[in-house]
Design a protein around this motif. Structure first.
Motif, PDB file in Angstrom:
ATOM      1  N   ARG A 101       0.849  -1.192   0.000  1.00 30.44           N
ATOM      2  CA  ARG A 101       0.000   0.000   0.000  1.00 30.44           C
ATOM      3  C   ARG A 101       0.882   1.238   0.000  1.00 30.44           C
ATOM      4  O   ARG A 101       1.792   1.365   0.800  1.00 30.44           O
ATOM      5  CB  ARG A 101      -0.904   0.009   1.237  1.00 30.44           C
ATOM      6  CG  ARG A 101      -1.782   1.245   1.334  1.00 30.44           C
ATOM      7  CD  ARG A 101      -2.528   1.313   2.652  1.00 30.44           C
ATOM      8  NE  ARG A 101      -3.437   0.193   2.812  1.00 30.44           N
ATOM      9  CZ  ARG A 101      -4.175   0.019   3.920  1.00 30.44           C
ATOM     10  NH1 ARG A 101      -4.099   0.884   4.925  1.00 30.44           N
ATOM     11  NH2 ARG A 101      -4.965  -1.023   4.024  1.00 30.44           N
ATOM     12  N   PHE A 102       0.618   2.155  -0.885  1.00 29.31           N
ATOM     13  CA  PHE A 102       1.361   3.401  -0.980  1.00 29.31           C
ATOM     14  C   PHE A 102       0.481   4.539  -0.463  1.00 29.31           C
ATOM     15  O   PHE A 102      -0.600   4.793  -0.994  1.00 29.31           O
ATOM     16  CB  PHE A 102       1.769   3.689  -2.429  1.00 29.31           C
ATOM     17  CG  PHE A 102       2.833   2.771  -2.963  1.00 29.31           C
ATOM     18  CD1 PHE A 102       4.167   3.070  -2.790  1.00 29.31           C
ATOM     19  CD2 PHE A 102       2.483   1.604  -3.613  1.00 29.31           C
ATOM     20  CE1 PHE A 102       5.149   2.228  -3.272  1.00 29.31           C
ATOM     21  CE2 PHE A 102       3.467   0.746  -4.097  1.00 29.31           C
ATOM     22  CZ  PHE A 102       4.803   1.055  -3.926  1.00 29.31           C
ATOM     23  N   TYR A 103       0.942   5.207   0.597  1.00 26.50           N
ATOM     24  CA  TYR A 103       0.258   6.411   1.057  1.00 26.50           C
ATOM     25  C   TYR A 103       0.694   7.605   0.205  1.00 26.50           C
ATOM     26  O   TYR A 103      -0.067   8.526  -0.034  1.00 26.50           O
ATOM     27  CB  TYR A 103       0.566   6.678   2.522  1.00 26.50           C
ATOM     28  CG  TYR A 103      -0.067   5.647   3.438  1.00 26.50           C
ATOM     29  CD1 TYR A 103      -1.336   5.851   3.948  1.00 26.50           C
ATOM     30  CD2 TYR A 103       0.606   4.485   3.778  1.00 26.50           C
ATOM     31  CE1 TYR A 103      -1.930   4.911   4.786  1.00 26.50           C
ATOM     32  CE2 TYR A 103       0.029   3.547   4.609  1.00 26.50           C
ATOM     33  CZ  TYR A 103      -1.243   3.756   5.106  1.00 26.50           C
ATOM     34  OH  TYR A 103      -1.821   2.832   5.935  1.00 26.50           O
ATOM     35  N   SER A 104       1.928   7.571  -0.220  1.00 21.92           N
ATOM     36  CA  SER A 104       2.470   8.560  -1.141  1.00 21.92           C
ATOM     37  C   SER A 104       3.718   7.951  -1.758  1.00 21.92           C
ATOM     38  O   SER A 104       4.282   6.997  -1.233  1.00 21.92           O
ATOM     39  CB  SER A 104       2.800   9.872  -0.420  1.00 21.92           C
ATOM     40  OG  SER A 104       3.800   9.657   0.557  1.00 21.92           O
ATOM     41  N   PHE A 137       3.127   0.646  10.346  1.00 24.14           N
ATOM     42  CA  PHE A 137       2.398  -0.605  10.488  1.00 24.14           C
ATOM     43  C   PHE A 137       0.917  -0.376  10.181  1.00 24.14           C
ATOM     44  O   PHE A 137       0.350   0.660  10.535  1.00 24.14           O
ATOM     45  CB  PHE A 137       2.554  -1.153  11.907  1.00 24.14           C
ATOM     46  CG  PHE A 137       3.992  -1.393  12.297  1.00 24.14           C
ATOM     47  CD1 PHE A 137       4.611  -2.583  11.986  1.00 24.14           C
ATOM     48  CD2 PHE A 137       4.726  -0.409  12.959  1.00 24.14           C
ATOM     49  CE1 PHE A 137       5.935  -2.807  12.339  1.00 24.14           C
ATOM     50  CE2 PHE A 137       6.042  -0.616  13.300  1.00 24.14           C
ATOM     51  CZ  PHE A 137       6.654  -1.816  12.998  1.00 24.14           C
ATOM     52  N   GLU A 138       0.289  -1.358   9.542  1.00 22.86           N
ATOM     53  CA  GLU A 138      -1.096  -1.197   9.141  1.00 22.86           C
ATOM     54  C   GLU A 138      -2.019  -0.958  10.323  1.00 22.86           C
ATOM     55  O   GLU A 138      -2.957  -0.160  10.245  1.00 22.86           O
ATOM     56  CB  GLU A 138      -1.577  -2.415   8.338  1.00 22.86           C
ATOM     57  CG  GLU A 138      -2.999  -2.284   7.820  1.00 22.86           C
ATOM     58  CD  GLU A 138      -3.413  -3.450   6.969  1.00 22.86           C
ATOM     59  OE1 GLU A 138      -4.471  -3.368   6.323  1.00 22.86           O
ATOM     60  OE2 GLU A 138      -2.685  -4.466   6.940  1.00 22.86           O
ATOM     61  N   ASP A 139      -1.768  -1.651  11.443  1.00 20.63           N
ATOM     62  CA  ASP A 139      -2.636  -1.502  12.609  1.00 20.63           C
ATOM     63  C   ASP A 139      -2.068  -0.532  13.648  1.00 20.63           C
ATOM     64  O   ASP A 139      -2.567  -0.426  14.753  1.00 20.63           O
ATOM     65  CB  ASP A 139      -2.888  -2.865  13.262  1.00 20.63           C
ATOM     66  CG  ASP A 139      -1.607  -3.542  13.713  1.00 20.63           C
ATOM     67  OD1 ASP A 139      -0.521  -3.070  13.306  1.00 20.63           O
ATOM     68  OD2 ASP A 139      -1.678  -4.533  14.463  1.00 20.63           O
ATOM     69  N   ASP A 140      -0.973   0.180  13.284  1.00 20.94           N
ATOM     70  CA  ASP A 140      -0.354   1.143  14.202  1.00 20.94           C
ATOM     71  C   ASP A 140       0.343   2.199  13.352  1.00 20.94           C
ATOM     72  O   ASP A 140       1.565   2.276  13.293  1.00 20.94           O
ATOM     73  CB  ASP A 140       0.630   0.422  15.118  1.00 20.94           C
ATOM     74  CG  ASP A 140       1.130   1.301  16.257  1.00 20.94           C
ATOM     75  OD1 ASP A 140       0.626   2.430  16.388  1.00 20.94           O
ATOM     76  OD2 ASP A 140       2.031   0.866  16.998  1.00 20.94           O
ATOM     77  N   GLU A 141      -0.422   3.042  12.719  1.00 18.31           N
ATOM     78  CA  GLU A 141       0.107   3.896  11.672  1.00 18.31           C
ATOM     79  C   GLU A 141       0.894   5.104  12.167  1.00 18.31           C
ATOM     80  O   GLU A 141       1.488   5.823  11.360  1.00 18.31           O
ATOM     81  CB  GLU A 141      -1.040   4.366  10.769  1.00 18.31           C
ATOM     82  CG  GLU A 141      -1.696   3.203  10.026  1.00 18.31           C
ATOM     83  CD  GLU A 141      -2.732   3.663   9.031  1.00 18.31           C
ATOM     84  OE1 GLU A 141      -2.922   4.901   8.905  1.00 18.31           O
ATOM     85  OE2 GLU A 141      -3.356   2.813   8.379  1.00 18.31           O
ATOM     86  N   ASN A 142       0.903   5.359  13.486  1.00 18.77           N
ATOM     87  CA  ASN A 142       1.702   6.480  13.988  1.00 18.77           C
ATOM     88  C   ASN A 142       3.016   6.017  14.607  1.00 18.77           C
ATOM     89  O   ASN A 142       3.667   6.754  15.344  1.00 18.77           O
ATOM     90  CB  ASN A 142       0.903   7.312  14.997  1.00 18.77           C
ATOM     91  CG  ASN A 142       0.526   6.517  16.241  1.00 18.77           C
ATOM     92  OD1 ASN A 142       0.804   5.319  16.351  1.00 18.77           O
ATOM     93  ND2 ASN A 142      -0.137   7.178  17.178  1.00 18.77           N
TER      94      ASN A 142
END
Length: 204
Positions: free
Chosen positions: A2-5, A32-37
């Motif tokens: 998955r690309f956020y940018s 991480f997908e379940d911990d994005e910060n």
């Protein structure tokens, strides 16, 4: 993937490039997908950030200086999170969970504590409180025969007190006897040849 940018491309010489956006010091580029910060970010050009909970925890700059809780200004820079022993640096024993050294901010001043068996024995505090409870102290030598063993010249701008006996000179020629009402004695090879005080000595 998955690309956020960013984007993916194939260089002319082969291989695969995965390019990400610039990012910042609080938003991880690698996350991480379940911990994005929580993850790895880029604070600025040539600066790498390790981010936990959306807060920059560690930064490595272009000169490979490391900062923990702060932008580094030296090879290793740490920022205290408070003024307690848990907000600085702790060195833990290799044989148990006891701390052996603590370095902390005690309120805009330095504080170092050393422990033996979990008990604080040495305190170095820049407000003037310094204590040594771990044994004898030597200055200019390694004899540590007495509580304070000094090789060299000492200077006292105030009073010098002795509760029992204190000796001065390479052969302990000068004695301060703090017992009773106190006396000062000069010793020679033949015994005490001079004393000043209220106590009587056999060899005087």
């Amino acid at each position: 993937i998955r690309f956020y940018s960013g984007n993916m491309d194939y260089p002319a010489t082969g291989g695969l490039n995965i390019l990400f956006g610039a990012g910042n010091s609080v938003t991880p580029i690698y996350r991480f997908e379940d911990d994005e910060n929580t993850g790895i970010g880029r604070a600025s050009a040539d600066n790498l950030s390790l981010i936990t909970g959306g807060i920059e925890a560690i930064r490595i700059d272009a000169s490979q200086n490391v900062g923990i809780g702060i932008v580094p200004t030296s090879l290793l820079t740490l920022k205290a999170t408070g003024t307690t022993s848990t907000s600085g640096i702790r060195l833990i024993s290799s044989t148990n969970t006891n701390r052996v050294v603590t370095i902390q901010d005690a309120g805009d001043r330095g504080y170092i504590a050393m422990h033996t068996g979990g008990v604080q024995k040495i305190t170095l505090d820049t407000n003037g409180l310094t204590s040594f409870l771990g044994g004898n102290v030597s200055i200019g030598n390694t004899n540590d025969t007495y509580k304070l063993d000094v090789s060299g010249t000492g200077y006292f701008s105030g009073d010098l007190w002795s509760a029992t006996d204190g000796y001065f000179g390479s052969a302990k020629q000068i004695q301060i006897d703090g017992r009773d009402n106190g006396s000062i004695l000069y010793h020679a090879a033949a015994g005490t040849i001079f004393y000043f005080g209220t106590k009587t000595y056999a060899n005087a």
